[in-house]
Design a protein around this motif. Sequence first.
Motif, mmCIF file in Angstrom:
data_model
loop_
_atom_site.group_PDB
_atom_site.id
_atom_site.type_symbol
_atom_site.label_atom_id
_atom_site.label_comp_id
_atom_site.label_asym_id
_atom_site.label_seq_id
_atom_site.Cartn_x
_atom_site.Cartn_y
_atom_site.Cartn_z
ATOM 1 N N VAL A 35 0.942 -1.493 -0.299
ATOM 2 C CA VAL A 35 -0.003 0.254 -0.201
ATOM 3 C C VAL A 35 0.633 1.030 0.020
ATOM 4 O O VAL A 35 1.583 1.406 0.162
ATOM 5 C CB VAL A 35 -1.197 -0.010 0.925
ATOM 6 C CG1 VAL A 35 -2.232 -0.966 1.501
ATOM 7 C CG2 VAL A 35 -0.080 0.358 1.995
ATOM 8 N N GLU A 36 0.152 2.143 -0.373
ATOM 9 C CA GLU A 36 0.934 3.555 -0.460
ATOM 10 C C GLU A 36 0.602 4.323 1.053
ATOM 11 O O GLU A 36 -0.712 4.415 1.332
ATOM 12 C CB GLU A 36 0.602 4.632 -1.439
ATOM 13 C CG GLU A 36 1.533 3.373 -2.654
ATOM 14 C CD GLU A 36 1.439 4.495 -3.963
ATOM 15 O OE1 GLU A 36 0.721 5.696 -4.045
ATOM 16 O OE2 GLU A 36 2.422 4.466 -4.973
ATOM 17 N N GLY A 37 1.452 5.215 1.500
ATOM 18 C CA GLY A 37 1.744 5.348 3.068
ATOM 19 C C GLY A 37 1.735 7.046 2.343
ATOM 20 O O GLY A 37 3.456 7.399 1.556
ATOM 21 N N THR A 38 1.301 8.388 3.190
ATOM 22 C CA THR A 38 2.091 9.580 3.222
ATOM 23 C C THR A 38 2.399 10.243 4.966
ATOM 24 O O THR A 38 2.010 9.496 5.385
ATOM 25 C CB THR A 38 0.483 10.813 2.936
ATOM 26 O OG1 THR A 38 0.237 10.060 1.741
ATOM 27 C CG2 THR A 38 1.478 11.833 2.330
ATOM 28 N N ILE A 39 3.763 10.165 4.894
ATOM 29 C CA ILE A 39 4.028 10.768 5.770
ATOM 30 C C ILE A 39 4.603 11.817 6.579
ATOM 31 O O ILE A 39 3.758 12.646 5.592
ATOM 32 C CB ILE A 39 5.895 10.891 5.631
ATOM 33 C CG1 ILE A 39 6.359 9.606 4.855
ATOM 34 C CG2 ILE A 39 6.900 11.173 7.071
ATOM 35 C CD1 ILE A 39 7.841 9.915 4.582
ATOM 36 N N VAL A 40 3.485 11.471 7.600
ATOM 37 C CA VAL A 40 2.750 13.000 8.690
ATOM 38 C C VAL A 40 3.606 13.627 8.974
ATOM 39 O O VAL A 40 3.437 14.645 9.636
ATOM 40 C CB VAL A 40 1.303 12.298 9.461
ATOM 41 C CG1 VAL A 40 1.080 13.799 10.062
ATOM 42 C CG2 VAL A 40 0.627 11.371 8.045
ATOM 43 N N SER A 41 4.739 12.550 9.891
ATOM 44 C CA SER A 41 5.895 13.295 10.866
ATOM 45 C C SER A 41 7.084 12.084 11.295
ATOM 46 O O SER A 41 6.200 10.863 10.616
ATOM 47 C CB SER A 41 5.253 14.341 11.721
ATOM 48 O OG SER A 41 4.419 13.233 12.661
ATOM 49 N N SER A 42 8.058 12.467 11.819
ATOM 50 C CA SER A 42 8.957 12.202 11.884
ATOM 51 C C SER A 42 9.002 11.706 13.313
ATOM 52 O O SER A 42 9.106 13.393 13.866
ATOM 53 C CB SER A 42 10.428 12.195 11.428
ATOM 54 O OG SER A 42 10.015 12.333 10.025
ATOM 55 N N VAL A 43 9.022 10.835 14.532
ATOM 56 C CA VAL A 43 8.830 10.336 15.254
ATOM 57 C C VAL A 43 10.284 9.355 16.194
ATOM 58 O O VAL A 43 11.080 9.077 15.257
ATOM 59 C CB VAL A 43 7.712 10.143 15.704
ATOM 60 C CG1 VAL A 43 6.614 11.481 15.836
ATOM 61 C CG2 VAL A 43 7.586 9.041 15.557
ATOM 62 N N ARG A 44 10.281 9.930 17.167
ATOM 63 C CA ARG A 44 11.281 8.821 17.824
ATOM 64 C C ARG A 44 11.222 7.529 17.957
ATOM 65 O O ARG A 44 10.361 7.020 17.846
ATOM 66 C CB ARG A 44 11.590 9.092 19.147
ATOM 67 C CG ARG A 44 12.557 8.861 19.953
ATOM 68 C CD ARG A 44 12.163 8.549 21.763
ATOM 69 N NE ARG A 44 13.972 8.608 22.366
ATOM 70 C CZ ARG A 44 13.660 8.514 23.449
ATOM 71 N NH1 ARG A 44 13.188 9.413 24.620
ATOM 72 N NH2 ARG A 44 14.922 7.449 23.676
ATOM 73 N N GLY A 45 12.257 7.001 16.825
ATOM 74 C CA GLY A 45 11.741 5.455 16.534
ATOM 75 C C GLY A 45 11.433 5.214 15.371
ATOM 76 O O GLY A 45 11.114 4.334 14.992
ATOM 77 N N GLY A 46 10.741 6.388 14.334
ATOM 78 C CA GLY A 46 10.415 5.625 13.323
ATOM 79 C C GLY A 46 9.478 6.863 12.235
ATOM 80 O O GLY A 46 10.046 8.080 12.663
ATOM 81 N N LEU A 47 8.115 6.949 11.791
ATOM 82 C CA LEU A 47 7.797 7.778 11.088
ATOM 83 C C LEU A 47 6.077 7.435 11.232
ATOM 84 O O LEU A 47 5.828 6.498 11.340
ATOM 85 C CB LEU A 47 7.733 7.420 9.092
ATOM 86 C CG LEU A 47 9.402 7.718 9.203
ATOM 87 C CD1 LEU A 47 8.887 7.387 7.050
ATOM 88 C CD2 LEU A 47 9.996 9.652 9.366
ATOM 89 N N LEU A 48 5.515 8.486 11.540
ATOM 90 C CA LEU A 48 4.071 8.246 11.595
ATOM 91 C C LEU A 48 3.008 8.447 9.603
ATOM 92 O O LEU A 48 4.548 9.698 8.960
ATOM 93 C CB LEU A 48 3.606 9.382 12.643
ATOM 94 C CG LEU A 48 3.025 9.487 14.086
ATOM 95 C CD1 LEU A 48 2.484 10.590 14.408
ATOM 96 C CD2 LEU A 48 3.061 7.937 14.510
#
Length: 353
Positions: free
Chosen positions: A115-128
């Motif tokens: 699936v395709e996902g849009t990056i919302v933000s970078s957070v500690r430990g990964g991506l939302l």
Amino acid sequence: MSKQQYTDTEFEELLKNYDYSFQKGDLVRGIVCSYDSAGVNVDIGAKTAAYVPVKEAVIDKAVSLEETLKKNEVYEFLIIREEDEDGRFLLSYKKVAMAYSWKELEKLKENDETVEGTIVSSVRGGLLVDVKGVRGFVPSSQLKAKSTENNTGDVIPLKILTMDIQQGNFILSNRLAFNDDKDNGKKNIFENIEAGQIVNGEVVRITDFGAFVDIGGIDALLPLSQISWRWVDHPSDVLKVGDNIKAEVIVVDNEKQRVSLSLKNLEKDPWIEAKSKIQDGAKIEGEITRIKHFGAFVEVFPGVEALLPNNELIEYQNKKNVILRAGDKIQTTIIKFNPEDRRISLSIKDDQK
């Protein structure tokens, strides 16, 4: 115009047209009627009004309320509160849309689809990330092992690892999706690639023995010896991760699924040019490129090296009272030049006086 009067019987018949038994938790269909600053008015066929607050209407903040729920269009809504003191039902469009999204995501996970996902933000430990309106998390360990940055708004391929609808827990992997794409790319590449082709690629990894180049689905090896006609001590002296290069395919191993590349094959062979410019007996100033226990390699023409025997190197250093190092210039004599075998016999004895 005077107000129309109804008999008791006529009024009861009229009310039948508006009979309803809506209650909290029901799924209803309604027509968008109008907007105000706080939400949307919807006709669900009840005797009273129905209303969708903005927070229960908008899924993507980048999309306006009017675009999300278009006027005069029919949508499905969830009743989240029965009639209030103003006689209105409170509805949610977002919860219905999310329920459908979760259901679709369950099916995608079951089929192991990308699936395709849009990056919302970078957070500690990964991506939302946002996938079909559902907020998910991509751990750093599940990000594609490449030097490119992941920026807010970027769309990336993902595989669903785990999902818990009740808890709203949604974990995804970019690395697994990338590997799937890579496997598909490998199949396509090995069906169409052959030695002698010129390909474009991106340097994705550098090692002591060469560089790996992504040529659109596979990581092809660019060996150290194929980077340049001139001596290269380490690939990082010439290349860096992220460089886009053009190279020639020199080996295709379908059985082992490997491809080897050459950069120097796209350059003129210096030995051919040197053939018309170097003759036996010529005295040439050369540059020492590296020193081994058996002698020193001396570049006597750009890209053309000759070996100076160790005994002559030591004798020269003793007579001159110097220690020669890579980068030093030295006067040499061409004893024998054999361009076909790419060999040059070199001496400095005549130049020690």
